[in-house]
Design a protein around this motif. Structure first.
Motif, PDB file in Angstrom:
ATOM      1  N   GLN A 316       0.818  -1.223   0.000  1.00  0.00           N
ATOM      2  CA  GLN A 316       0.000   0.000   0.000  1.00  0.00           C
ATOM      3  C   GLN A 316       0.852   1.272   0.000  1.00  0.00           C
ATOM      4  OE1 GLN A 316      -3.865   0.068   2.156  1.00  0.00           O
ATOM      5  NE2 GLN A 316      -3.121  -1.799   3.111  1.00  0.00           N
ATOM      6  N   ASN A 317       1.800   1.381   0.916  1.00  0.00           N
ATOM      7  CA  ASN A 317       2.609   2.604   0.978  1.00  0.00           C
ATOM      8  C   ASN A 317       3.695   2.629  -0.082  1.00  0.00           C
ATOM      9  OD1 ASN A 317       1.091   3.392   3.139  1.00  0.00           O
ATOM     10  ND2 ASN A 317       2.632   2.938   4.686  1.00  0.00           N
ATOM     11  N   GLY A 318       4.274   1.474  -0.374  1.00  0.00           N
ATOM     12  CA  GLY A 318       5.364   1.420  -1.343  1.00  0.00           C
ATOM     13  C   GLY A 318       4.898   1.365  -2.785  1.00  0.00           C
ATOM     14  N   LEU A 319       3.960   0.443  -3.070  1.00  0.00           N
ATOM     15  CA  LEU A 319       3.451   0.295  -4.438  1.00  0.00           C
ATOM     16  C   LEU A 319       2.218   1.160  -4.684  1.00  0.00           C
ATOM     17  CD1 LEU A 319       3.825  -3.584  -4.871  1.00  0.00           C
ATOM     18  CD2 LEU A 319       5.345  -1.780  -5.708  1.00  0.00           C
ATOM     19  N   HIS A 320       1.748   1.832  -3.647  1.00  0.00           N
ATOM     20  CA  HIS A 320       0.601   2.748  -3.748  1.00  0.00           C
ATOM     21  C   HIS A 320      -0.659   2.039  -4.248  1.00  0.00           C
ATOM     22  CE1 HIS A 320       3.449   5.918  -2.928  1.00  0.00           C
ATOM     23  NE2 HIS A 320       4.181   5.546  -3.970  1.00  0.00           N
ATOM     24  N   ALA A 321      -0.812   0.775  -3.842  1.00  0.00           N
ATOM     25  CA  ALA A 321      -2.047   0.056  -4.135  1.00  0.00           C
ATOM     26  C   ALA A 321      -3.096   0.443  -3.098  1.00  0.00           C
ATOM     27  CB  ALA A 321      -1.803  -1.445  -4.099  1.00  0.00           C
ATOM     28  N   ASP A 322      -4.367   0.368  -3.492  1.00  0.00           N
ATOM     29  CA  ASP A 322      -5.409   0.660  -2.511  1.00  0.00           C
ATOM     30  C   ASP A 322      -5.600  -0.555  -1.602  1.00  0.00           C
ATOM     31  OD1 ASP A 322      -6.901  -1.201  -3.959  1.00  0.00           O
ATOM     32  OD2 ASP A 322      -7.985   0.332  -5.078  1.00  0.00           O
ATOM     33  N   ALA A 323      -6.447  -0.390  -0.584  1.00  0.00           N
ATOM     34  CA  ALA A 323      -6.624  -1.455   0.404  1.00  0.00           C
ATOM     35  C   ALA A 323      -7.186  -2.723  -0.232  1.00  0.00           C
ATOM     36  CB  ALA A 323      -7.554  -0.974   1.520  1.00  0.00           C
TER      37      ALA A 323
END
Length: 492
Positions: A316-323
């Motif tokens: 989530q924080n690194g790859l900026h994927a949503d939950a």
């Protein structure tokens, strides 16, 4: 006698669930409602992982506070677990199950409406405490009411349930956070426990029989308080130290943890010499299967707890994927863990300790592949690229999970099975919390500079642990028929 008892259970199972419970039996529906009650607390340790970025954005929480949201639950759970089993033995397991479930539902509601991170952490600690009172009643009821194949099947279902709850927690959490129901963001991951818990409560009150021990063991209050203080003194500075710059009191607490740990051992040893049954009996801990197996379970749990924590943050924080995608990322791991849990008893029964070493090697290959995929392709890493490595991780973990639990109880006498199991699950939960506090802190320290290599650094440590488990499996007791019959029950 066993045949007569089995026949009685078979006849009882043909009655309605309520009539079966009134007769002192447990209908198959009762087995599943108890498992449903156990599923919620186990899942809640892990469901929070994918919601941490949303909690951070909503409540402006520090990194150490986010760790406490996870570790606070785990510490309360670990320290009160054996006490929960003994309270159920003395005051009635259905009464404790229902009362603890009410407390867990109310604590979940408090988590869901928490106005700030301090209230959330406090409510999570209460959640963990009530979970510790609830979980032992499930296994103890199985042990008390069921016989032979029905008991073995129920315990196997519990093992599969606990493993799946751990991995599926992040999937469910991702779905609920992404749904953003009425703009509530992360709050539904806790609020969903309320209707489900109330439903389980209503049904369990009618179909779960009331049982208790005929010779309940006394409550080891000094041991419980000292053990809880030891874990708190250890985990608080490990969790908070980095973000606060390691002030003097963090080092004082770490030194105090050593003193409290030694005091716990002395108090428990003296209690056993007086003929009492302490929280952590030294004589049981000295059994070969316990002394060797518990170290391996503790190490495995540290790695597992840390992995679930840092993987969720990396995606989530690194790859900026949503939950949602953060939760879906662990689906291959969940599916293989579930399949492996069903196959593990048969494979371990045939190949013994070799199966554990093989499981560790499979997990090691999966972790190494996952690190390679992330580091070489960062930041353009797709979920599909991680699916294969995660599937290997889940398959290997399922074999280690089942084998280690079975091995630890191999030398424990039948009449001490509940105590041995309580110690086992307590050390497991302590390891999960410690993994978040230590390796989680390592990740949070390195992630601002390079999230991929921060994840890799944590996983190198876990790979070292898994490699040692692969070798250490040879030192475990051989799996015998008596070991396979041992069931992890908390029925002191």
């Amino acid at each position: 006698m066993t045949t007569i008892t089995s026949s009685r259970h078979a006849r009882a199972s043909r009655l309605s669930p309520h009539a079966t419970a009134r007769g002192g039996g447990l209908h198959p529906a009762g087995v599943f409602i108890l498992l449903a009650g156990a599923f919620l607390p186990i899942m809640d340790f892990f469901i929070t992982n994918v919601a941490l970025p949303s909690i951070d954005a909503s409540l402006h929480a520090s990194a150490s506070s986010l760790e406490l949201v996870i570790a606070g639950y785990g510490v309360a759970y670990a320290t009160l677990l054996v006490l929960g089993g003994r309270l159920g033995d003395r005051y009635g397991r259905r009464r404790l199950f229902l009362g603890a479930l009410v407390g867990f539902v109310l604590a979940s509601l408090a988590c869901g409406v928490a106005p700030d991170v301090g209230v959330l952490i406090g409510a999570r600690i209460v959640q963990g405490a009530t979970a510790a009172l609830l979980i032992p009643q499930v296994l103890a009821t199985f042990h008390h009411v069921l016989e032979g194949e029905r008991r073995a099947r129920a315990v196997a279902l519990y093992g599969a349930t606990s493993g799946i709850a751990a991995v599926a927690g992040q999937l469910v959490g991702g779905l609920l956070v992404s749904a953003d129901i009425a703009g509530t963001s992360w709050r539904p991951i806790f609020l969903v426990n309320v209707p489900i818990g109330v439903l389980v409560l209503i049904v369990a009150a009618r179909i779960v029989p009331d049982t208790r021990s005929h010779h309940p063991v006394g409550i080891d209050l000094p041991g419980t308080v000292l053990f809880a203080a030891t874990l708190t003194a250890l985990l608080v500075p490990l969790t908070e130290g980095h973000s606060l710059g390691w002030p003097w009191w963090t080092w004082l607490l770490l030194a105090l943890a050593v003193v409290l740990g030694a005091a716990t051992y002395v108090v428990e040893k003296r209690a056993e010499q007086r003929g009492e049954v302490p929280l952590l009996p030294p004589s049981v801990l000295r059994l070969p299967s316990m002394s060797r197996g518990l170290v391996m379970v503790f190490a495995f749990s540290i790695g597992f707890g840390a992995f679930m924590f840092v993987f969720a943050l990396t995606v989530q924080n690194g790859l900026h994927a949503d939950a949602l995608h953060g939760g879906l990322a662990v689906l291959p791991m969940a599916l293989l863990f579930f399949a492996g849990s069903l196959l593990a008893p048969r494979v371990i029964g045939r190949y013994g300790r070799t199966a554990l070493s093989a499981g560790a090697i499979v997990q090691l290959v999966g972790l190494a592949s996952l690190v390679t995929v992330l580091v070489e392709n960062w930041p353009q890493v797709s979920l599909w690229a991680m699916a294969g490595p995660l599937a290997l991780v889940g398959a290997g973990q399922s074999m280690l999970f089942a084998g280690l639990f079975r091995s630890v109880l191999a030398d424990v006498p039948t009449h001490l099975g509940g105590i041995g199991s309580g110690v086992l699950i307590t050390l497991q939960q302590s390891g999960l919390a410690l993994g978040v506090a230590t390796l989680g802190t390592l990740y949070l320290t390195l992630a601002p500079h390079d999230a991929a290599h921060a994840f890799a650094g944590v996983e190198y440590v876990q790979m070292g642990i898994v490699a040692l488990l692969a070798v250490g499996a040879a030192a475990l007791p051989r799996f015998t028929e008596s070991a396979s019959a041992a069931t992890p029950v908390v029925d002191a």
